[in-house]
Design an enzyme around this catalytic site. Structure first.
Site, mmCIF file in Angstrom:
data_model
loop_
_atom_site.group_PDB
_atom_site.id
_atom_site.type_symbol
_atom_site.label_atom_id
_atom_site.label_comp_id
_atom_site.label_asym_id
_atom_site.label_seq_id
_atom_site.Cartn_x
_atom_site.Cartn_y
_atom_site.Cartn_z
ATOM 1 N N THR A 132 11.225 56.676 57.041
ATOM 2 C CA THR A 132 12.377 57.235 56.334
ATOM 3 C C THR A 132 12.101 58.647 55.821
ATOM 4 O O THR A 132 10.942 59.012 55.581
ATOM 5 C CB THR A 132 12.712 56.307 55.144
ATOM 6 O OG1 THR A 132 13.667 56.941 54.309
ATOM 7 C CG2 THR A 132 11.487 55.981 54.289
ATOM 8 N N TYR A 158 10.050 51.803 46.794
ATOM 9 C CA TYR A 158 10.384 51.677 48.226
ATOM 10 C C TYR A 158 9.746 52.805 49.031
ATOM 11 O O TYR A 158 9.019 52.562 50.004
ATOM 12 C CB TYR A 158 11.912 51.679 48.425
ATOM 13 C CG TYR A 158 12.318 51.966 49.855
ATOM 14 C CD1 TYR A 158 12.099 51.030 50.861
ATOM 15 C CD2 TYR A 158 12.899 53.192 50.218
ATOM 16 C CE1 TYR A 158 12.444 51.296 52.186
ATOM 17 C CE2 TYR A 158 13.250 53.462 51.528
ATOM 18 C CZ TYR A 158 13.024 52.519 52.510
ATOM 19 O OH TYR A 158 13.358 52.781 53.818
ATOM 20 N N LYS A 162 6.813 52.765 51.925
ATOM 21 C CA LYS A 162 7.008 53.260 53.295
ATOM 22 C C LYS A 162 5.984 54.356 53.604
ATOM 23 O O LYS A 162 5.444 54.438 54.713
ATOM 24 C CB LYS A 162 8.436 53.803 53.483
ATOM 25 C CG LYS A 162 9.522 52.743 53.472
ATOM 26 C CD LYS A 162 9.424 51.744 54.609
ATOM 27 C CE LYS A 162 9.736 52.346 55.955
ATOM 28 N NZ LYS A 162 9.739 51.277 57.017
ATOM 29 N N GLY A 292 14.856 57.572 38.392
ATOM 30 C CA GLY A 292 14.070 58.373 39.355
ATOM 31 C C GLY A 292 14.855 58.794 40.584
ATOM 32 O O GLY A 292 14.264 59.108 41.615
HETATM 33 P P1 NAD Z 1 17.414 45.802 56.633
HETATM 34 O O1 NAD Z 1 17.018 45.500 55.230
HETATM 35 O O2 NAD Z 1 18.840 45.736 57.016
HETATM 36 O O3 NAD Z 1 16.615 44.843 57.634
HETATM 37 C C1 NAD Z 1 15.273 44.544 57.477
HETATM 38 C C2 NAD Z 1 14.953 43.371 58.400
HETATM 39 O O4 NAD Z 1 13.553 43.092 58.297
HETATM 40 C C3 NAD Z 1 15.671 42.084 58.036
HETATM 41 O O5 NAD Z 1 16.200 41.478 59.195
HETATM 42 C C4 NAD Z 1 14.583 41.213 57.418
HETATM 43 O O6 NAD Z 1 14.821 39.816 57.585
HETATM 44 C C5 NAD Z 1 13.371 41.682 58.191
HETATM 45 N N1 NAD Z 1 12.117 41.436 57.479
HETATM 46 C C6 NAD Z 1 11.827 41.703 56.182
HETATM 47 N N2 NAD Z 1 10.567 41.329 55.909
HETATM 48 C C7 NAD Z 1 10.030 40.832 57.057
HETATM 49 C C8 NAD Z 1 8.764 40.314 57.409
HETATM 50 N N3 NAD Z 1 7.778 40.228 56.512
HETATM 51 N N4 NAD Z 1 8.560 39.909 58.680
HETATM 52 C C9 NAD Z 1 9.551 39.996 59.598
HETATM 53 N N5 NAD Z 1 10.782 40.474 59.321
HETATM 54 C C10 NAD Z 1 11.017 40.894 58.061
HETATM 55 O O7 NAD Z 1 16.798 47.237 56.923
HETATM 56 P P2 NAD Z 1 17.377 48.432 57.811
HETATM 57 O O8 NAD Z 1 18.296 49.242 56.992
HETATM 58 O O9 NAD Z 1 17.810 47.908 59.121
HETATM 59 O O10 NAD Z 1 16.035 49.278 57.998
HETATM 60 C C11 NAD Z 1 15.150 49.000 59.072
HETATM 61 C C12 NAD Z 1 13.981 49.955 58.997
HETATM 62 O O11 NAD Z 1 14.445 51.301 59.038
HETATM 63 C C13 NAD Z 1 13.174 49.824 57.699
HETATM 64 O O12 NAD Z 1 11.820 49.984 58.013
HETATM 65 C C14 NAD Z 1 13.662 50.996 56.852
HETATM 66 O O13 NAD Z 1 12.665 51.435 55.968
HETATM 67 C C15 NAD Z 1 13.952 52.024 57.917
HETATM 68 N N6 NAD Z 1 14.982 53.029 57.613
HETATM 69 C C16 NAD Z 1 16.211 52.623 57.184
HETATM 70 C C17 NAD Z 1 17.210 53.584 56.963
HETATM 71 C C18 NAD Z 1 18.588 53.177 56.504
HETATM 72 O O14 NAD Z 1 19.384 54.052 56.178
HETATM 73 N N7 NAD Z 1 18.937 51.905 56.478
HETATM 74 C C19 NAD Z 1 16.930 54.933 57.178
HETATM 75 C C20 NAD Z 1 15.651 55.301 57.602
HETATM 76 C C21 NAD Z 1 14.692 54.336 57.837
HETATM 77 O O1 DAU Z 2 17.222 58.069 53.284
HETATM 78 C C1 DAU Z 2 16.941 56.936 54.070
HETATM 79 C C2 DAU Z 2 17.085 55.724 53.215
HETATM 80 O O2 DAU Z 2 18.493 55.532 53.031
HETATM 81 C C3 DAU Z 2 16.459 54.464 53.810
HETATM 82 O O3 DAU Z 2 15.088 54.647 53.904
HETATM 83 C C4 DAU Z 2 16.773 53.242 52.932
HETATM 84 O O4 DAU Z 2 16.282 52.073 53.548
HETATM 85 C C5 DAU Z 2 18.274 53.140 52.784
HETATM 86 O O5 DAU Z 2 18.592 52.079 51.919
HETATM 87 C C6 DAU Z 2 18.857 54.446 52.241
HETATM 88 O O6 DAU Z 2 18.423 54.664 50.878
HETATM 89 P P1 DAU Z 2 19.427 55.240 49.768
HETATM 90 O O7 DAU Z 2 18.921 54.894 48.448
HETATM 91 O O8 DAU Z 2 19.755 56.666 50.035
HETATM 92 O O9 DAU Z 2 20.746 54.371 50.170
HETATM 93 P P2 DAU Z 2 21.845 53.643 49.271
HETATM 94 O O10 DAU Z 2 22.944 53.239 50.198
HETATM 95 O O11 DAU Z 2 21.258 52.619 48.386
HETATM 96 O O12 DAU Z 2 22.374 54.835 48.348
HETATM 97 C C7 DAU Z 2 22.921 56.022 48.906
HETATM 98 C C8 DAU Z 2 23.242 56.955 47.750
HETATM 99 O O13 DAU Z 2 24.325 56.386 46.998
HETATM 100 C C9 DAU Z 2 22.104 57.130 46.767
HETATM 101 O O14 DAU Z 2 22.119 58.466 46.269
HETATM 102 C C10 DAU Z 2 22.439 56.159 45.646
HETATM 103 C C11 DAU Z 2 23.965 56.160 45.639
HETATM 104 N N1 DAU Z 2 24.600 54.890 45.223
HETATM 105 C C12 DAU Z 2 24.178 53.742 45.824
HETATM 106 C C13 DAU Z 2 24.738 52.514 45.468
HETATM 107 C C14 DAU Z 2 24.284 51.242 46.107
HETATM 108 C C15 DAU Z 2 25.608 54.888 44.279
HETATM 109 O O15 DAU Z 2 26.000 55.960 43.753
HETATM 110 N N2 DAU Z 2 26.170 53.690 43.938
HETATM 111 C C16 DAU Z 2 25.766 52.513 44.468
HETATM 112 O O16 DAU Z 2 26.305 51.442 44.067
#
Ligand code: NAD
Ligand code: DAU
Length: 357
Positions: A132, A158, A162, A292
């Site tokens: 990320t 988090y 990572k 934070g």
């Molecule tokens: P998510 O929370 O939707 O999915 C995570 C998945 O991992 C789930 O299916 C969960 O069951 C599985 N999991 C958790 N612990 C496990 C374990 N110990 N063994 C096997 N499976 C396990 O997450 P996401 O948003 O799809 O993110 C996927 C990856 O991408 C993560 O590594 C996250 O850090 C990274 N990432 C996410 C974003 C984002 O915006 N969502 C952006 C950049 C990077």
């Molecule tokens: O930047 C990549 C990351 O993006 C990934 O690594 C994470 O797995 C993913 O969850 C995401 O993190 P963020 O914290 O940026 O995503 P989130 O959707 O939780 O929040 C997006 C922005 O919105 C952040 O500035 C917090 C704000 N927010 C979030 C929630 C849930 C709000 O203002 N209100 C809310 O209720």
């Protein structure tokens, strides 16, 4: 790449990646190892569960004998590690699970890979780690975007977990020679995103007439990428990326959270003209900020553009419209998740003491 182990493939990005692989690479064997935590959902892959290309295995990346047996049985040549705890707010409420999965889990997965890979002395193997932009910390307005040489400076449990996992992956390459690549991506959005995250939460709350919680002043900036574009970038890296390299991925946009929320409420006003909650922006409520809270992320993506020819195909307007339409047409998918007690417990934990500004 012939036999791929996807970890965390029942989550948001992993399931989109599996759908994309099945669409674009019909000759691959795809094994999905997922623990099915609250964020894992087999329904995300219902349409492919009988596909002979695909197999689901319920299990933990921290179960080394299980991972070793999968690598051996399916003669895996590519591992893509999506498995993680992924929600920043949950890491603030309970950091230890983030250390267990993201740090120890990744470490054990790497150990299993090391054992398998060194016994095979195989060429063409790849371990790709999904990371990320948050590992780089927070930018001020006007500061240049992060690039591959930016210093790690994670601010939440988090992002710290990572960052630690990225360091482990890099160290396994440097020390043992495991052929790895790492990608650090910005905020994804699109189908199958668990409704704890900002965009699906806002859509879901609009449909239910619930308040739209904006942390702090709502002027935090994220770079948003439609999930299909992220999947295509990962595929490019797997097929053409240089071993040992890190690639930054992003959508090259800089909206504030408040702008994102207004775009969603505007789309819902347009698509649901008879909604009793229109104008949906009237549901916006400023609440106590995330502790934070990183102010801004931005990514310099010229390496992946120039070296691998990848660029995002969707812009924010088209991606947000597709996303809102997907959630409108998949309300059963959302309802099944939010009806679970664990979901309402989380919503209470995270929002009940935030009040309103
Ligand atoms: P998510 O929370 O939707 O999915 C995570 C998945 O991992 C789930 O299916 C969960 O069951 C599985 N999991 C958790 N612990 C496990 C374990 N110990 N063994 C096997 N499976 C396990 O997450 P996401 O948003 O799809 O993110 C996927 C990856 O991408 C993560 O590594 C996250 O850090 C990274 N990432 C996410 C974003 C984002 O915006 N969502 C952006 C950049 C990077
Ligand atoms: O930047 C990549 C990351 O993006 C990934 O690594 C994470 O797995 C993913 O969850 C995401 O993190 P963020 O914290 O940026 O995503 P989130 O959707 O939780 O929040 C997006 C922005 O919105 C952040 O500035 C917090 C704000 N927010 C979030 C929630 C849930 C709000 O203002 N209100 C809310 O209720």
């Amino acid at each position: 790449m012939n036999h791929v182990l996807i970890t965390g493939g029942a989550g948001f990005i992993g399931s989109n990646f599996i759908h994309r692989l099945i669409e674009l690479r019909p000759d691959l064997l795809i094994i999905n190892l997922d623990l099915l935590t609250y964020a894992g959902n087999k329904d995300n892959l219902k349409s492919v569960e009988d596909n002979s290309q695909y197999q689901f295995i319920h299990g933990d990346i921290a179960d080394q004998p299980l991972v070793e047996s999968i690598l051996e049985k399916y003669q895996i040549d590519t591992v893509v590690n999506f498995a993680a705890e992924s929600h920043v707010d949950r890491s603030i409420c309970g950091p230890i699970q983030f250390l267990n999965t993201n740090v120890v889990g990744t470490g054990i997965l790497l150990e299993a890979v090391r054992k398998f890979w060194s016994s095979k002395n195989t060429t063409g193997f790849r371990f790709h780690h999904i990371s990320t932009d948050e590992v780089f910390g927070s930018l001020n307005p006007g500061e240049p975007p992060f690039n591959e040489a930016s210093q790690y400076s994670p601010n939440s449990p988090y992002s710290a977990s990572k960052a630690a996992s990225d360091h482990l992956v890099r160290a396994y390459h440097h020390t043992y020679g495991i052929p790895i690549t790492i990608s650090n991506c910005t905020n994804n959005y699109g189908p199958y995103q668990f409704p704890e995250k900002l965009i699906p939460l806002i859509i879901m709350n609009c449909l239910r007439g619930k308040s739209l919680p904006v942390y702090g002043d709502g002027q935090q900036i994220r770079d948003w990428l439609y999930v299909e574009d992220h999947c295509d970038a990962i595929l490019q890296i797997l097929e053409h990326g240089k071993v040992g390299e890190t690639y930054l991925i992003g959508g090259e946009n800089q909206p504030s959270n408040l702008e994102i929320i207004h775009q969603i409420t505007g789309l819902l006003d347009e698509l649901l003209p008879d909604s009793p909650y229109s104008p949906h922006s009237s549901l916006i409520k400023f609440v106590q900020d995330r502790p934070g809270h990183d102010r801004r992320y931005a990514m310099e993506i010229s390496r992946i553009q120039n070296e691998l020819g990848w660029s995002p195909k969707h812009n924010l307007a088209s991606g947000l419209r597709a996303t809102v339409e997907w959630y409108l047409s998949h309300q059963d998918w959302v309802n099944a998740l939010v009806e679970k007690e664990s979901f309402s417990t989380w919503i209470n934990n995270n929002y009940s003491n935030r009040g309103g500004n």
